[in-house]
Design an enzyme around this catalytic site. Structure first.
Site, PDB file in Angstrom:
ATOM      1  CD  GLU A   1      -3.744  -2.072   7.649  1.00 24.74           C
ATOM      2  OE1 GLU A   1      -2.927  -2.192   7.575  1.00 24.74           O
ATOM      3  OE2 GLU A   1      -4.558  -1.359   7.564  1.00 24.74           O
ATOM      4  CD  GLU A  57      -2.928   5.983   6.806  1.00 25.36           C
ATOM      5  OE1 GLU A  57      -2.608   5.906   5.627  1.00 25.36           O
ATOM      6  OE2 GLU A  57      -1.917   5.142   7.471  1.00 25.36           O
ATOM      7  CG  HIS A 106      -5.710   2.213   4.852  1.00 25.46           C
ATOM      8  ND1 HIS A 106      -5.093   3.456   6.112  1.00 25.46           N
ATOM      9  CD2 HIS A 106      -4.826   1.513   4.607  1.00 25.46           C
ATOM     10  CE1 HIS A 106      -4.337   2.797   6.272  1.00 25.46           C
ATOM     11  NE2 HIS A 106      -3.980   1.410   5.672  1.00 25.46           N
ATOM     12  N   GLY A 140       1.778   2.570  10.937  1.00 24.66           N
ATOM     13  CA  GLY A 140       3.219   3.751   9.991  1.00 24.66           C
ATOM     14  C   GLY A 140       3.673   3.587  12.160  1.00 24.66           C
ATOM     15  CB  SER A 185       5.189  -2.210  12.429  1.00 24.20           C
ATOM     16  OG  SER A 185       4.899  -0.936  12.494  1.00 24.20           O
ATOM     17  CE  LYS A 231       0.254   3.180   4.160  1.00 19.16           C
ATOM     18  NZ  LYS A 231      -0.018   3.700   6.089  1.00 19.16           N
ATOM     19  CG  ASN A 256      -1.704   1.475   1.018  1.00 19.35           C
ATOM     20  OD1 ASN A 256      -2.033   2.291   0.762  1.00 19.35           O
ATOM     21  ND2 ASN A 256      -2.282   1.454   2.628  1.00 19.35           N
TER      22      ASN A 256
HETATM   23  P1  PGA Z   1       3.112   0.079   7.945  1.00 15.88           P
HETATM   24  O1  PGA Z   1       1.467   0.590   7.225  1.00 15.88           O
HETATM   25  O2  PGA Z   1       3.100  -1.093   6.205  1.00 15.88           O
HETATM   26  O3  PGA Z   1       4.296   1.071   6.663  1.00 15.88           O
HETATM   27  O4  PGA Z   1       2.542   0.365   9.173  1.00 15.88           O
HETATM   28  C1  PGA Z   1       0.553  -0.671   7.283  1.00 15.88           C
HETATM   29  C2  PGA Z   1      -0.368   0.347   5.920  1.00 15.88           C
HETATM   30  O5  PGA Z   1      -1.157   1.921   6.598  1.00 15.88           O
HETATM   31  O6  PGA Z   1      -1.454  -1.063   5.262  1.00 15.88           O
END
Ligand code: PGA
Length: 259
Positions: free
Chosen positions: A170, A100, A98, A176, A216, A12, A10
């Site tokens: 998640e 976010e 997601h 993040g 992560s 983003k 992903n």
């Molecule tokens: P990350 O993000 O692997 O950077 O923690 C995962 C995600 O937001 O899908």
């Protein structure tokens, strides 16, 4: 029940056009057969058509995935992207809900449900991201995954199409961040999610649905996460930006394919 692992990056709102090309070129010819492990990259809408064309020309098995979609196939929704248009240009799937988007763009369980239905109606694989919205940071604490998010998101899903969905578990605090939960937490959450899918659909359908872990994930922990019996793939943010890291985690999935 054998489920084909699905490894999705992903990106983003990262990468410019030249970086997208660099990545696709760097992984060329290095992806596994999709009958062994499926792979995909979710990118900004602006790059999707070019990515589809490139992958088709190179006959690469990489799935091209959108990061969001509107629920209406067409109409007056300025600034939104139509699921029918994504499907028309050859996009394979879409991430829905997601964390976010839920947090920063006020996505609700209700709109996630509409988007899941829109994706399925248009032949797009919905990767339904569900997150525990908590600021708590306790990687050892086993807790219930957000079952309301699942139930509302899947309320309109026809049982006949239910095995096409993918769930990405998640934990909000792990996105993040610098640390993923323990393997016990990840497997417990995936097991509870699968049990709830069995209640919503049937055990047979639940056994076919892929559950990814995200938050992560890195080349250092991917293999261990993929070894969990109820985890069938990864949704990877930062660590998917570098081709070698992405390939390393794809190869981990090949090495840990379960029978
Ligand atoms: P990350 O993000 O692997 O950077 O923690 C995962 C995600 O937001 O899908």
């Amino acid at each position: 029940m054998k489920r084909t692992p699905f490894i999705v990056g992903n990106w983003k709102t990262n990468k410019q056009a030249a970086e997208v090309h660099h990545f696709l070129h760097a992984i060329e010819g290095k992806l596994p057969d999709p009958s062994v492990v499926q792979t995909g990259i979710a990118a900004q809408d602006i790059f999707l058509h070019e990515m589809v064309i490139y992958e088709e020309q190179m006959e690469e098995p990489l799935q091209i995935i959108a990061e969001n979609v509107h629920w209406a196939d067409e109409g007056s929704y300025t600034g939104e992207t139509s699921p029918a248009a994504l499907s028309d240009i050859g996009v394979n799937g879409v991430i829905v809900g997601h964390y976010e988007r839920r947090k920063m763009f006020k996505e609700t369980n209700g709109t996630v449900g509409l988007k899941v239905a829109a994706a399925l109606r248009n032949g797009l694989t919905p990767i339904i991201a569900i997150a525990e919205d908590t600021t708590r940071y306790n990687p050892d604490d086993i807790e219930m995954p957000p079952l309301t998010e699942i139930a509302v998101a899947l309320a309109g899903v026809d049982r006949a199409k239910a095995d096409q969905i993918v769930i990405a578990y998640e934990p909000a605090w792990a996105i993040g961040a610098s640390e993923a939960p323990t393997m016990e937490v990840i497997e417990h959450a995936a097991r509870v999610i699968r049990a709830s899918l069995a209640i919503l659909f049937t055990q047979e359908v639940a056994d076919k649905i892929r559950i990814q872990y995200g938050g992560s994930v890195t080349p250092a922990n991917a293999a261990e996460i993929l070894a969990q019996p109820n985890i069938d793939g990864l949704l990877i943010g930062r660590a998917s930006l570098e081709p070698d890291d992405f390939l390393s985690m794809v190869n981990d999935a090949v090495a840990t394919t379960k029978s």
